[in-house]
Design a protein around this motif. Structure first.
Motif, PDB file in Angstrom:
ATOM      1  N   LEU A  19       3.295  -5.548 -10.881  1.00  0.00           N
ATOM      2  CA  LEU A  19       3.886  -5.238 -12.170  1.00  0.00           C
ATOM      3  C   LEU A  19       2.848  -4.922 -13.245  1.00  0.00           C
ATOM      4  N   PHE A  20       1.763  -5.676 -13.230  1.00  0.00           N
ATOM      5  CA  PHE A  20       0.852  -5.605 -14.385  1.00  0.00           C
ATOM      6  C   PHE A  20      -0.550  -5.117 -14.060  1.00  0.00           C
ATOM      7  N   LEU A  21      -0.910  -5.120 -12.795  1.00  0.00           N
ATOM      8  CA  LEU A  21      -2.307  -4.811 -12.495  1.00  0.00           C
ATOM      9  C   LEU A  21      -2.473  -3.565 -11.626  1.00  0.00           C
ATOM     10  N   GLY A  22      -1.454  -2.745 -11.607  1.00  0.00           N
ATOM     11  CA  GLY A  22      -1.602  -1.468 -10.915  1.00  0.00           C
ATOM     12  C   GLY A  22      -1.553  -1.558  -9.411  1.00  0.00           C
ATOM     13  N   GLY A  23      -1.057  -2.691  -8.882  1.00  0.00           N
ATOM     14  CA  GLY A  23      -0.878  -2.795  -7.435  1.00  0.00           C
ATOM     15  C   GLY A  23      -2.162  -2.568  -6.678  1.00  0.00           C
ATOM     16  N   TRP A  24      -2.085  -1.691  -5.666  1.00  0.00           N
ATOM     17  CA  TRP A  24      -3.246  -1.468  -4.789  1.00  0.00           C
ATOM     18  C   TRP A  24      -4.170  -0.378  -5.288  1.00  0.00           C
ATOM     19  N   ALA A  39      -6.468   0.586   4.550  1.00  0.00           N
ATOM     20  CA  ALA A  39      -7.351  -0.582   4.569  1.00  0.00           C
ATOM     21  C   ALA A  39      -7.908  -0.852   3.179  1.00  0.00           C
ATOM     22  N   ALA A  40      -8.353   0.229   2.507  1.00  0.00           N
ATOM     23  CA  ALA A  40      -8.920   0.079   1.168  1.00  0.00           C
ATOM     24  C   ALA A  40      -7.869  -0.436   0.202  1.00  0.00           C
ATOM     25  N   GLN A  41      -6.661   0.129   0.301  1.00  0.00           N
ATOM     26  CA  GLN A  41      -5.602  -0.276  -0.625  1.00  0.00           C
ATOM     27  C   GLN A  41      -5.196  -1.736  -0.397  1.00  0.00           C
ATOM     28  N   ALA A  89       0.859  -1.191   0.000  1.00  0.00           N
ATOM     29  CA  ALA A  89       0.000   0.000   0.000  1.00  0.00           C
ATOM     30  C   ALA A  89       0.887   1.231   0.000  1.00  0.00           C
ATOM     31  N   ASP A  90       0.253   2.383  -0.205  1.00  0.00           N
ATOM     32  CA  ASP A  90       1.004   3.636  -0.140  1.00  0.00           C
ATOM     33  C   ASP A  90       1.493   3.865   1.284  1.00  0.00           C
ATOM     34  N   PRO A  91       2.639   4.511   1.445  1.00  0.00           N
ATOM     35  CA  PRO A  91       3.116   4.792   2.812  1.00  0.00           C
ATOM     36  C   PRO A  91       2.195   5.763   3.534  1.00  0.00           C
ATOM     37  N   ILE A  92       2.191   5.658   4.855  1.00  0.00           N
ATOM     38  CA  ILE A  92       1.424   6.624   5.657  1.00  0.00           C
ATOM     39  C   ILE A  92       2.413   7.477   6.434  1.00  0.00           C
ATOM     40  N   PRO A  93       2.008   8.713   6.770  1.00  0.00           N
ATOM     41  CA  PRO A  93       2.910   9.543   7.563  1.00  0.00           C
ATOM     42  C   PRO A  93       3.126   8.961   8.942  1.00  0.00           C
ATOM     43  N   ALA A  94       4.355   9.088   9.425  1.00  0.00           N
ATOM     44  CA  ALA A  94       4.670   8.564  10.750  1.00  0.00           C
ATOM     45  C   ALA A  94       3.997   9.399  11.814  1.00  0.00           C
ATOM     46  N   PRO A  95       3.751   8.765  13.005  1.00  0.00           N
ATOM     47  CA  PRO A  95       3.154   9.563  14.087  1.00  0.00           C
ATOM     48  C   PRO A  95       4.057  10.762  14.411  1.00  0.00           C
TER      49      PRO A  95
END
Lengths: 365, 522, 170
Positions: free
Chosen positions: A279-284, A301-303, A102-108
């Motif tokens: 690689l081929f399906l756009g990841g999350w 969660a969605a990703q 998934a995409d990274p989230i900002p740290a606390p």
């Protein structure tokens, strides 16, 4: 110790624990899913004794493997015989290190991890990404070859010979087919590839996502086929061919050591599914849906759900194909690998290259 | 020798035959119930009807005697129809209780119904029944419901047993073959058992064999009865190493169609509780090698003059040969009785039973093993220190030993070879378990010198061994060099002796008969 | 004489790349899976569900008795004679009732030897042995498969239990 280093190490340990826990649980339920779907495709019901929907079946299988007598046949090369299952298992676990979910989230803002800035859903974001996967998964064949050699059994040896020949043949296709993807996205980093697929193909009038499967359809097909071969799944399960060589390289293995081979095989499939997804399906990501505006936790969660769904489809495809296609003959396997897939992969590479030469000279889009 | 034609086959048959026997010589079977070659002709079952040119009506084959130029037909439509009618008629009253009936499987009525009957009956009324309360003695079971009125039983008791214990009672449909009131309604003659084979349905069956098993489950071994010197030919019917019954085997030179009830029923000793379980040395169980070595050693210890062999006349000729060779090796004497024997020719009744209650007196005589009246004194005087006693269970030997019973039991080196326990086997230093006659191969020589083969029906019970093998081991242990290792070798060695004896006995009997005839004339 | 081997027609391009055939195959397995998920499977969940066996099914024997409890068998040994597997042992004895005359003193069927051909049932002249539909009589020892008269006269009860189960499952 520097607190940033400490945070990195602790975070990495947490990630390792989580990823392995998810991977092993996934493997366990993947084996159950395989048995269930196999049954459905054969008009049967499948396991239905352990708990509701046989959900405790993997537990029962695991307990059974643990409680089986740990036999070491007297005619084996003891050191290699014991090392082989580990050598099969370790690459399977190591490859997942570079797969992002998934995409990274900002740290606390405060606390130990504040200094890291952001938390990635990936164990190691290294810039050689895919090359690392190729390098490590290429080692997996050692486990198989050594298992066959150490077993001192003609069927096991035949199985391992088949496995090594098959892996070498199809690894070429695997590598060449994915080169086109690197050309398109101009990176080897998996999270960067995923990110690149969120854009649309620039020179077309309609908005078509710039997914690997769209821009590299032949590459996708070749990669998929080569993946089946690399994971020794039907129709390429010659190393295990029950009918001709009993069970191939793991014929002399039982209990926990056999379970490690099984774990490795299923881990390979799960990781392969994840890699294909990246690689081929756009990841999350989903095309035309922007999830970045959601709050961090919901977005992750969605990703993760999207990623699991996409990878799950490929995992299911492994099972589906298994009950559809029969096993290849050895000569057919070799002919397909060397005389069909390899030329096609090279052609795909040349065509992609030519396209970019034309694109940059002529300047489309 | 009249020339006749049966079913188109021309043949020449012996004079004085009836059509059933004449047809039998060329392999044509004419079904019958009341006819029996040993009994008088009554022609009342009507099953043997045949067509005889040019007589328009069917004739009974049993009471028609062959004449030159006779043309007989046994398989025309008329005959077949008549047989069907007779079968239906006989089955009107015969209960179809074959499942309960002991005769099933060897029943003339069943076989003929199957082969010549029509398979259905038009009779719808109640079948006639009789009371089952009339006692018929200990040997037979009478179920009069099944009787088809062939009267074979009445004729058998009148003509063969010569003891008229059965007669007709009532008339017509209700006729019954009933034991006579004045004899206490008992059929316990010495030959009653023969009704088991003679009765063509299940009306008279053998009590001893009742419900034991089915006849088709039994294996039949040809043998010779060992209970007296007549040597009646028998079948041993056995299953799973157990004798179930003894049946007569036709031999016109010896026993014709019959055997006595002793021979038929007294085979219990073959399976009795008192069979010797295994070899014993000084009362303790031993293995065969120890027992045989000990016995052979004992026989050699006291020297020829104090050693003797006493062998009952139930031994086969081949065993007798080995006894003789053993005696020769030991230098001692071998005797069949310690007292004068019984004349093997002496009869106990008018038919088969003889006074000599041993099977092979004549065979032993031919080999020189004869009664030794001096032996009794030696035994009671204590002159015999070593005695090999073979088969003292035999009644004749047991009776002869009666007077010296205690003296024999005190003999220190007493070796007993027998199949059942006796006082002697209990007192013996070495006991060797032997076989009963049904468990051995060999030959018996009967009262008139006829050598007859007995066949092994099954292996000796438990640890027992064949007497021939035991005697062979003893003789070899005593140092004799014996060439004949099997009973067949042994028989070949003694054949000439036996044939010589047969010729001798034949001459003797002829002389006796001549003397008797002359005495009668005078 | 030369034998003319008929060669199959060369494959077309689409046949040669196999992909349409593979997709067709995938479609077939998917169809089966959907059918099964929709309840079309052929499996019977055995201990919970029972297959309805046909009425001429041949399994465990039963020896019927008369209304007064007297066994029908008259020990004629027809069954043990006809038995191709030698599974039946019968010993007869005299019955107190002279009308019946003969009855089985000992009757034993070795169900492990039995091949369930039904000849014993067919040959029996007194209707004294039947093969029931009860196929559930496993035990874990060989003695448990030796059915004597005492058990064979009671197997009728097991049969009614089985029929109740069948009716429940229907």
């Amino acid at each position: 110790m520097d607190s940033a280093v400490l945070a990195t190490v602790i975070l990495a340990l947490i990630k390792i624990a989580l990823i392995l826990a998810v991977l092993f649980t996934g493997v366990a339920y993947y084996s159950l899913a395989e048995r269930k779907f196999s049954a459905f495709m054969q008009d049967r019901i499948g396991p239905n004794r352990c708990g509701p929907f046989a959900l405790l079946q993997p537990l029962a299988d695991g307990v059974k493997f643990f409680l089986k007598e740990d036999v070491i046949p007297h005619h084996v090369d003891k050191v290699l015989y014991l090392a082989a299952p580990a050598m099969a298992m370790i690459p399977a676990m190591a490859t997942i290190a570079v797969v992002p979910f998934a995409d990274p989230i900002p740290a606390p803002a405060s606390g130990l991890f504040a200094s890291l800035g952001q938390i990635q859903f990936q164990l190691a974001d290294i810039n050689v990404g895919m090359l690392y996967i190729f390098a490590v998964s290429g080692l997996a064949v050692y486990g198989v070859v050594i298992a066959g050699w150490a077993s001192n059994n003609k069927y096991a040896l035949l199985g391992s010979l088949r496995a090594s020949a098959q892996m070498i043949s199809y690894e070429l296709t695997l590598g060449l087919s994915v080169l086109g993807v690197f050309m398109v996205y101009e990176t080897l980093q998996l999270d960067a590839i995923v990110a690149a697929q969120t854009s649309f193909i620039s020179f077309l009038p309609v908005a078509i996502p710039k997914w690997g499967i769209v821009v590299q359809p032949l590459g996708f097909l070749l990669f998929l086929i080569a993946t089946f071969a690399e994971t020794s799944r039907l129709p390429f399960d010659l190393p295990e061919g029950e009918a001709e060589i009993v069970a191939g390289y793991h014929v002399e293995y039982g209990s926990m050591k056999f379970m490690l081979f099984m774990l490795a095989e299923y881990s390979h499939m799960i990781i392969a599914s994840a890699v294909i997804t990246c690689l081929f399906l756009g990841g999350w990501n989903l095309p035309w849906v922007d999830m970045s505006s959601l709050p961090a936790v919901q977005r992750v969660a969605a990703q993760l759900a999207v990623f699991t769904a996409k990878a799950g489809f490929f995992a299911f495809l492994f099972i589906w194909v298994r009950w559809t296609l029969p096993r290849f003959r050895y000569d057919q396997l070799m002919r397909l690998g060397w005389k069909v897939l390899l030329p096609l992969a090279i052609a795909n590479l040349v065509a992609t290259g030519a396209f970019y030469v034309v694109k940059y000279t002529v300047g489309i889009g | 020798m009249p020339k006749i034609t049966i079913d188109g086959i021309e043949c020449e048959v012996a004079d004085g035959l009836n059509v059933i026997e004449a047809a039998k010589t060329i392999g044509i079977h004419i079904p019958h119930f009341c006819y029996h070659p040993a009994l008088s002709l009554v022609g009342q079952c009507r099953m043997c009807l045949i067509e005889l040119d040019p007589i328009p009506k069917l004739q009974t084959a049993c009471s028609t005697f062959v004449k030159d130029g006779m043309v007989i037909r046994t398989n025309t439509e008329k005959v077949i129809k008549a047989r069907k009618a007779i079968m239906e008629f006989l089955l009107i009253n015969h209960p179809l209780d074959c499942p309960e009936c002991d005769q099933a499987g060897e029943c003339d009525l069943q076989n003929n119904s199957f082969e010549f009957g029509q398979g259905f009956s038009r009779f719808e009324e109640q079948k006639r029944t009789y009371s089952r309360d009339i006692p018929v003695g200990e040997k037979l079971v009478r179920i009069q419901d099944r009787c088809i009125h062939c009267t074979r039983c009445i004729r058998f008791f009148r003509e063969i047993v010569q003891n008229e214990v059965m007669t007709y009672q009532w008339r017509g449909n209700n006729t019954a073959m009933t034991p006579l009131e004045q004899d206490g309604r008992r059929l316990d003659t010495n030959y009653s058992g023969n009704m088991h084979e003679l009765c063509p349905c299940g009306a008279l069956t053998l009590k001893d064999f009742r419900f034991k098993t089915r006849p088709w489950n039994l294996a039949n071994t040809e043998s010779v009865c060992p209970l007296c010197s007549t040597g009646c030919n028998i079948f041993i019917d056995h299953k799973q190493r157990k004798i179930f019954r003894i049946r007569p085997r036709v031999n016109m030179d010896v026993n014709t169609w019959w055997i006595c009830d002793f021979g038929r029923i007294d085979f219990g000793y073959a399976h009795s509780e008192t069979r010797i379980a295994g070899p014993r040395v000084k009362g303790a169980d031993a293995d065969w090698k120890t027992a045989l070595d000990t016995a052979a050693g004992l026989l050699k210890t006291t020297g020829a003059s104090a050693t003797a062999i006493l062998c009952s006349a139930d031994a086969t000729n081949e065993e007798a040969l080995l006894v003789k060779k053993l005696a020769a090796a030991l230098g001692c004497s071998a005797a069949s009785l310690p007292a004068p024997g019984v004349d093997p020719l002496e009869m106990e009744d008018h038919l088969l039973l003889r006074a000599d209650k041993a099977a092979n007196t004549q065979g032993l005589k031919a080999l020189g093993i004869v009664p030794d009246p001096a032996l009794a004194d030696k035994l009671s005087g204590g002159a015999i220190k070593t005695l090999l006693l073979i088969n003292p269970f035999n009644k004749q030997l047991a009776a002869a030993l009666d007077g010296v019973r205690d003296a024999v039991a005190k003999i220190p080196n007493l070796v007993v070879l027998d199949h059942n326990e006796t006082d002697f086997s209990k007192a013996a230093a070495v006991v060797l378990p032997g076989a009963v006659w049904a468990e051995k191969n060999g030959t018996f020589t009967n009262y008139k010198g006829l050598v007859q083969r007995i066949n092994q029906a099954f292996a000796p019970a438990g640890k027992a061994r064949g007497d021939f093998d035991i005697l062979l081991a003893l003789a070899q242990g005593a140092g004799a060099d014996i060439a004949c290792k099997t009973h067949i070798d042994a028989y070949n060695e003694i054949r000439d002796d036996l044939l010589k004896l047969e010729a001798q006995i034949k001459k003797d009997i002829e002389a006796l008969q001549k003397a008797a005839a002359e005495a009668e004339k005078a | 004489m030369a034998i003319i081997v008929k060669k199959p027609a060369p494959l077309t391009f689409w046949e040669r790349i196999y992909l349409p055939a593979i997709l067709k195959g995938l479609g077939m397995t998917m169809r089966h899976m959907i059918k099964t998920l929709a309840g079309g499977g052929v499996t019977i969940r055995y201990p919970e569900q029972h297959k309805r066996v046909p009425n001429n099914y041949r399994a465990l024997h039963v020896m019927p008795t008369w209304e007064d409890g007297h066994i029908k068998c008259v020990a004629c040994e027809m069954c043990s004679t006809v038995c191709p597997a030698n599974a039946i042992t019968v010993h007869a004895e005299e019955d107190e009732n002279p009308e019946i005359e003969k009855r089985a003193a000992f009757y034993e069927i070795d169900e492990l030897r039995c091949i369930f051909c039904g000849f014993c049932e067919e040959v029996c002249p007194r209707d004294a042995i039947h093969l029931t539909k009860n196929y559930e009589f496993v035990t874990d020892n060989r003695e448990g498969f030796l059915y004597g008269m005492d058990r064979l006269t009671k197997t009728g009860r097991l049969v009614s239990e089985l029929e109740a189960k069948e009716n429940k499952d229907r």
